[in-house]
Design an enzyme around this catalytic site. Structure first.
Site, short mmCIF file in Angstrom:
data_model
loop_
_atom_site.label_atom_id
_atom_site.label_comp_id
_atom_site.label_asym_id
_atom_site.label_seq_id
_atom_site.Cartn_x
_atom_site.Cartn_y
_atom_site.Cartn_z
CB CYS A 42 -57.57 92.78 51.94
SG CYS A 42 -56.80 94.13 52.89
CG ASP A 44 -55.61 97.54 49.34
OD1 ASP A 44 -55.95 98.19 48.32
OD2 ASP A 44 -54.47 97.59 49.82
NE ARG A 46 -53.67 99.33 46.91
CZ ARG A 46 -52.47 99.31 47.49
NH1 ARG A 46 -51.43 99.77 46.84
NH2 ARG A 46 -52.33 98.83 48.71
CG HIS A 98 -53.98 92.56 48.71
ND1 HIS A 98 -53.17 93.68 48.63
CD2 HIS A 98 -54.70 92.73 49.84
CE1 HIS A 98 -53.42 94.47 49.65
NE2 HIS A 98 -54.34 93.92 50.41
CB CYS A 101 -51.67 92.88 52.45
SG CYS A 101 -53.04 93.21 53.61
CO CO Z 1 -54.62 94.32 52.39
#
Ligand code: CO
Length: 199
Positions: A42, A44, A46, A98, A101
Site C-alpha cells: 500500500c 500508506d 507508515r 496492512h 488501511c
Molecule cells: Co493502506
C-alpha cells in the site's frame, strides 16, 4: 533550516556515512541491482517496505498503490512485474496489506470519494464474495481486518493468473508469491500462509 533543507542535509550525511563504511557502495549499486524480492504494498506512508523488513537499497524492488491492488490492466504494475520477473529475476513476490488501511475503509464506507471509488472496486467485490463470513464478525474493526486479509489473498491469486506469472511458471522459473499483512499498531508482519508457486 527549512524542512526540505533538512531532508537534503540528512541525505548528504547518509551518503557520507555509506561511503565511510564502504568506499565502493554507490559505484557498485549504480552498476547493478539484484533484488530477490518484489514488494507490492500500500502507498500508506507508515508501511515502508525497506524499513520494516530491514532490506537495504538494491535488495527489494517496490510497487505501491492505494490498498495494494493487482488490477490486471494496470500498466504500471504490469511493467514493474514483468521487469522484476524477466530482467531482475526476483524469486519472491510479496503482496503486503496492512490493518487500518484507509483505502480499504474508503472502499466500504458507503461514501462517494471520487475516482478512487473506481480504483477500489475490487475490494467491494471481495467483500461481496465473502459476505457470509464477514457478516458473522460483529466487531467492525475485526471485520475490516478480515477483509484486509481476504484482499491480500485475492490479490496474490490475481497476480498468479497474469500471463507474466503463468509464463514464468510454464518455463520453470523459480518464483513464489506470498501474502502478508502488516500491523500499524505493533509493527509486525504476518504471513497469511497463502503462498503460491508453480503448480
Ligand atoms: Co493502506
Amino acid at each position: 533550516m527549512t524542512e526540505l533543507a533538512q531532508l537534503l542535509a540528512h541525505n548528504r550525511k547518509w551518503a557520507h556515512e555509506r561511503l565511510a563504511e564502504d568506499a565502493d557502495y554507490f559505484s557498485r549499486l549504480s552498476k547493478l541491482q539484484e533484488p530477490d524480492y518484489l514488494w507490492i504494498g500500500c502507498s500508506d506512508s507508515r508501511v515502508p517496505a525497506n524499513v520494516i523488513t530491514g532490506l537495504q537499497p538494491g535488495e527489494v524492488f517496490v510497487h505501491r498503490n492505494v490498498a495494494n491492488l493487482v488490477h490486471r490492466a494496470d500498466l504500471n504494475l504490469l511493467s514493474v512485474l514483468e521487469f522484476a520477473v524477466e530482467t531482475l529475476g526476483v524469486e519472491h513476490i510479496i503482496v503486503c496489506g496492512h490493518y487500518g488501511c484507509g483505502g480499504l475503509r474508503a472502499a466500504i464506507d458507503g461514501v462517494r470519494h471520487g475516482v478512487i471509488d473506481h480504483w477500489l472496486q475490487p475490494i467491494r467485490d471481495i467483500a461481496e464474495i465473502h459476505h457470509q463470513e464477514l457478516r458473522l464478525i460483529e466487531d467492525g474493526a475485526a471485520r475490516e481486518a478480515r477483509l484486509c486479509e481476504l484482499n491480500v489473498v485475492a490479490q496474490t491469486e490475481s497476480l498468479a493468473r497474469t500471463p507474466i506469472i503463468q509464463s514464468a511458471w510454464a518455463r520453470g522459473l523459480r518464483l513464489s508469491i506470498h501474502g502478508w499483512v502488516y500491523g500499524l499498531h505493533d509493527g509486525l508482519l504476518r504471513d497469511l500462509n497463502c503462498s503460491l508457486s508453480r503448480a
